[in-house]
Design an enzyme around this catalytic site. Structure first.
Site, PDB file in Angstrom:
ATOM      1  N   GLU A  39       0.839  -1.193   0.000  1.00  0.00           N
ATOM      2  CA  GLU A  39       0.000   0.000   0.000  1.00  0.00           C
ATOM      3  C   GLU A  39       0.873   1.241   0.000  1.00  0.00           C
ATOM      4  O   GLU A  39       1.927   1.279   0.644  1.00  0.00           O
ATOM      5  CB  GLU A  39      -0.911   0.016   1.227  1.00  0.00           C
ATOM      6  CG  GLU A  39      -1.784   1.251   1.306  1.00  0.00           C
ATOM      7  CD  GLU A  39      -2.610   1.296   2.587  1.00  0.00           C
ATOM      8  OE1 GLU A  39      -3.206   2.357   2.852  1.00  0.00           O
ATOM      9  OE2 GLU A  39      -2.635   0.293   3.307  1.00  0.00           O
ATOM     10  N   ASN A 207     -12.206  -1.294  -3.519  1.00  0.00           N
ATOM     11  CA  ASN A 207     -11.716  -1.698  -2.206  1.00  0.00           C
ATOM     12  C   ASN A 207     -12.523  -1.014  -1.106  1.00  0.00           C
ATOM     13  O   ASN A 207     -12.611   0.216  -1.062  1.00  0.00           O
ATOM     14  CB  ASN A 207     -10.244  -1.307  -2.060  1.00  0.00           C
ATOM     15  CG  ASN A 207      -9.674  -1.717  -0.711  1.00  0.00           C
ATOM     16  OD1 ASN A 207      -9.378  -2.881  -0.486  1.00  0.00           O
ATOM     17  ND2 ASN A 207      -9.535  -0.766   0.196  1.00  0.00           N
ATOM     18  N   GLU A 208     -13.185  -1.814  -0.273  1.00  0.00           N
ATOM     19  CA  GLU A 208     -13.935  -1.313   0.883  1.00  0.00           C
ATOM     20  C   GLU A 208     -14.853  -0.147   0.515  1.00  0.00           C
ATOM     21  O   GLU A 208     -14.899   0.871   1.209  1.00  0.00           O
ATOM     22  CB  GLU A 208     -12.979  -0.917   2.011  1.00  0.00           C
ATOM     23  CG  GLU A 208     -12.202  -2.105   2.545  1.00  0.00           C
ATOM     24  CD  GLU A 208     -11.409  -1.796   3.806  1.00  0.00           C
ATOM     25  OE1 GLU A 208     -11.375  -0.627   4.238  1.00  0.00           O
ATOM     26  OE2 GLU A 208     -10.801  -2.736   4.351  1.00  0.00           O
ATOM     27  N   TYR A 274      -9.275  -7.329  10.709  1.00  0.00           N
ATOM     28  CA  TYR A 274      -8.057  -7.185  11.497  1.00  0.00           C
ATOM     29  C   TYR A 274      -8.410  -7.446  12.955  1.00  0.00           C
ATOM     30  O   TYR A 274      -9.252  -6.741  13.528  1.00  0.00           O
ATOM     31  CB  TYR A 274      -7.484  -5.769  11.371  1.00  0.00           C
ATOM     32  CG  TYR A 274      -7.002  -5.400   9.990  1.00  0.00           C
ATOM     33  CD1 TYR A 274      -5.678  -5.592   9.626  1.00  0.00           C
ATOM     34  CD2 TYR A 274      -7.867  -4.846   9.056  1.00  0.00           C
ATOM     35  CE1 TYR A 274      -5.222  -5.243   8.367  1.00  0.00           C
ATOM     36  CE2 TYR A 274      -7.422  -4.495   7.786  1.00  0.00           C
ATOM     37  CZ  TYR A 274      -6.099  -4.701   7.443  1.00  0.00           C
ATOM     38  OH  TYR A 274      -5.649  -4.354   6.202  1.00  0.00           O
ATOM     39  N   GLU A 334      -7.223  -8.953   2.965  1.00  0.00           N
ATOM     40  CA  GLU A 334      -6.592  -8.138   4.012  1.00  0.00           C
ATOM     41  C   GLU A 334      -6.853  -8.809   5.350  1.00  0.00           C
ATOM     42  O   GLU A 334      -8.001  -8.963   5.757  1.00  0.00           O
ATOM     43  CB  GLU A 334      -7.121  -6.701   4.036  1.00  0.00           C
ATOM     44  CG  GLU A 334      -6.648  -5.852   2.878  1.00  0.00           C
ATOM     45  CD  GLU A 334      -7.013  -4.383   3.030  1.00  0.00           C
ATOM     46  OE1 GLU A 334      -7.098  -3.901   4.185  1.00  0.00           O
ATOM     47  OE2 GLU A 334      -7.213  -3.727   1.993  1.00  0.00           O
TER      48      GLU A 334
END
Length: 546
Positions: A39, A207-208, A274, A334
């Protein structure tokens, strides 16, 4: 808050057999479970993958990529020591790199790929809205592809569905994969000096996009309709590509809406999670840092299962409606242990991992292997410096404590078939994060996975067994029996520390290392195995089939 734990753990007999395989008729465990993620944040790219213009490395650590010609002039050198660790043939054997995406943030949602092609010194410097910094665009599409070629990693690119347009996405795909005599394909040839295409197989549809931090944040139905149109157009440019839809955590209404619309258009559905992220914001779990860390990955374990169940349910509904679908797997692109107090965005997300983090990290690796049949790929976020197993400074690299379990898994837990392991008796009943873990999937203190590798040319067989004891104070006694093979030798890699806050640093880089013990068949036979409190063992059992 202090959580109570049982004073002891129930001793168990664990019998494994290479002939009792969980998924004998499915694909073996894929190497893509150990993919990486790059990233444009902090020091991941500049100072991690490539040299930092602000803090340059010694020439001996750099692989020159600027050869003075029109194609390469101005390129930054690659960190050779990083290549040696993360390359597919490097120490970690990373098979894939996902790039031009982020979390939580919106780099990809404001990234325009044309800024990152052409002569390096002529590229525009842009404001970067994800972390309110700026981006030099010195590391763009062709630099990324050349890096993947150098490391032999499969490239995986995420498209800008925030401020980007469909025409922009189609042009990017044609630029990368086009083989005809067309504008974008010819521009690639001019920029690279090569006739052959990049052949990028994996493309993410945003993404998201569900996140309010995203530039171009969308509602699920709006995203699904846009992604359906994009998928159709992209496949017209290159029908061989693999498309990944943008999911949430796999257990959300967003996931259901998106999957219902795209289950016939995409090959994988992305989910992110996460463990330990945002735990300090929930008052019920404060003071339970150890428990949240080591038991938190149970949420990801169940989310994979729920997402796959959702996919199957929608397939059944579509079948009843006589609507065509396609095979679809989960892309857990992720995942990691990330404590945003330890690693805030303002600090470049540089988390210094301690021993407790390592225990939580092993729980992640175990669950990915156990659920491999439902996973198309998984990407550790991230690869260098940013919540990463590898840290750099201009003159050196550091292998963090989480590096060592990743290395054992990425090199040894692939290509074989998983083994059935019975559940153990003791379950953690205290509070953890997310809170729903206790209601849905209370985790066991002993967390395991196992795999068998066999050689078709001989009777040789290798069993690899991961055993994590998450109890903070109690040892676990294991009577490990191996059926249907003659044991010839055993090798045990153990990670344990009496200091749960211990970590590897540049000043003390080998404070926490796996301790390796080898046993002959005679030495191992009939002995019970003690797995110490808050410890992890990775066991190789080598032998021949009976």
């Amino acid at each position: 808050m202090v959580s109570s734990h049982p004073s002891s753990l129930t001793s168990s007999r664990l019998t494994v057999s290479p002939l009792v395989l969980a998924n004998l008729n499915s694909e073996p465990v894929s190497e893509l479970l150990y993919s990486g993620f790059l990233e444009h944040v902090g020091r991941c790219i500049y100072g991690g993958i490539v040299d930092s213009p602000k803090h340059p490395s010694p020439a001996k650590l750099l692989e020159t990529t600027d050869h003075g010609d029109e194609v390469s002039k101005g390129r930054l050198g690659w960190r050779k020591d990083v290549v040696d660790l993360i390359g597919k043939k490097g120490d970690l054997e990373v098979p894939m790199l996902r790039e031009h995406a982020d979390s939580p943030g919106n780099f990809v949602s404001n990234y325009h790929w044309e800024d990152g092609i052409g002569p390096v010194d002529e590229r525009p410097r842009r404001i970067e809205l994800a972390w309110l910094s700026d981006e030099s665009n010195k590391f763009g599409t062709n630099e990324f592809i050349d890096y993947c070629r150098r490391t032999e990693c499969e490239p995986y690119i995420c498209l800008n569905m925030g401020t980007g347009t469909l025409n922009e996405a189609l042009a990017w795909l044609e630029y990368c994969n086009g083989v005809g005599d067309t504008h974008w394909a010819n521009l690639r040839r001019k920029h690279t000096g090569r006739h052959e295409p990049h052949n990028i197989k994996y493309w993410g549809l945003g993404n998201e996009m569900w996140g309010p931090w995203q530039v171009g944040n969308l509602k699920a139905a709006d995203y699904a309709e846009r992604a359906r149109i994009w998928a159709h157009g992209l496949r017209l440019v290159d029908p061989t590509i693999k498309l990944v839809s943008c999911g949430r955590e796999g257990n959300d209404e967003w996931d259901e809406v998106v999957l219902k619309a795209l289950i016939g258009s995409v090959d994988m559905h992305s989910i992110h999670f996460y463990s330990t992220l945002s735990q300090e914001k929930v008052k019920e779990v404060r003071g339970l840092e150890y428990e949240n860390n080591v038991f938190g990955p149970a949420a990801a374990d169940r989310s994979i299962q729920l997402c796959k169940a959702m996919i199957n349910k929608i397939k059944i509904e579509k079948n009843h409606q006589r609507v065509e679908t396609r095979p679809i797997k989960v892309a857990f692109d992720e995942w990691n242990v990330w404590d945003e107090v330890k690693a805030p965005g303002s600090g470049g997300l540089e988390q210094s991992y301690d021993f407790t983090d390592m225990l939580g990290f092993v729980a992640w690796l175990n669950l990915l292997v156990r659920n491999h049949q439902d996973l198309g790929l998984a990407c550790l976020a991230q690869t260098v410096n940013v919540i990463s197993p590898v840290m750099t400074r201009p003159d050196a690299v550091l292998k963090q404590v989480i590096y060592y379990p990743l290395r054992l898994f990425s090199r040894n837990m692939k290509g074989g078939h998983t083994l059935h392991l019975p559940p153990t008796a003791d379950v953690y009943n205290g509070v953890t994060y997310p809170l729903w873990i206790q209601e849905i999937c209370p985790p066991s203190y002993i967390d395991t996975c196992a795999m068998a590798h066999s050689s078709p040319e001989s009777k040789k067989i290798s069993i690899r067994l991961s055993i994590l004891n998450r109890h903070p104070t109690a040892d676990w006694t294991l009577d490990l029996r191996v059926d249907d093979m003659k044991v010839e030798g055993v090798e045990v890699h153990e990670m344990w520390s009496d200091d749960l806050s211990a970590k590897n640093t540049f000043e003390d880089p080998e404070r926490i290392l796996p301790q390796v013990t080898k046993y002959s068949a005679k030495e191992w036979a009939g002995k019970k195995r003690v797995v110490r409190a808050h410890s992890w063992q990775f066991i190789f059992v080598e032998g021949t089939k009976l």
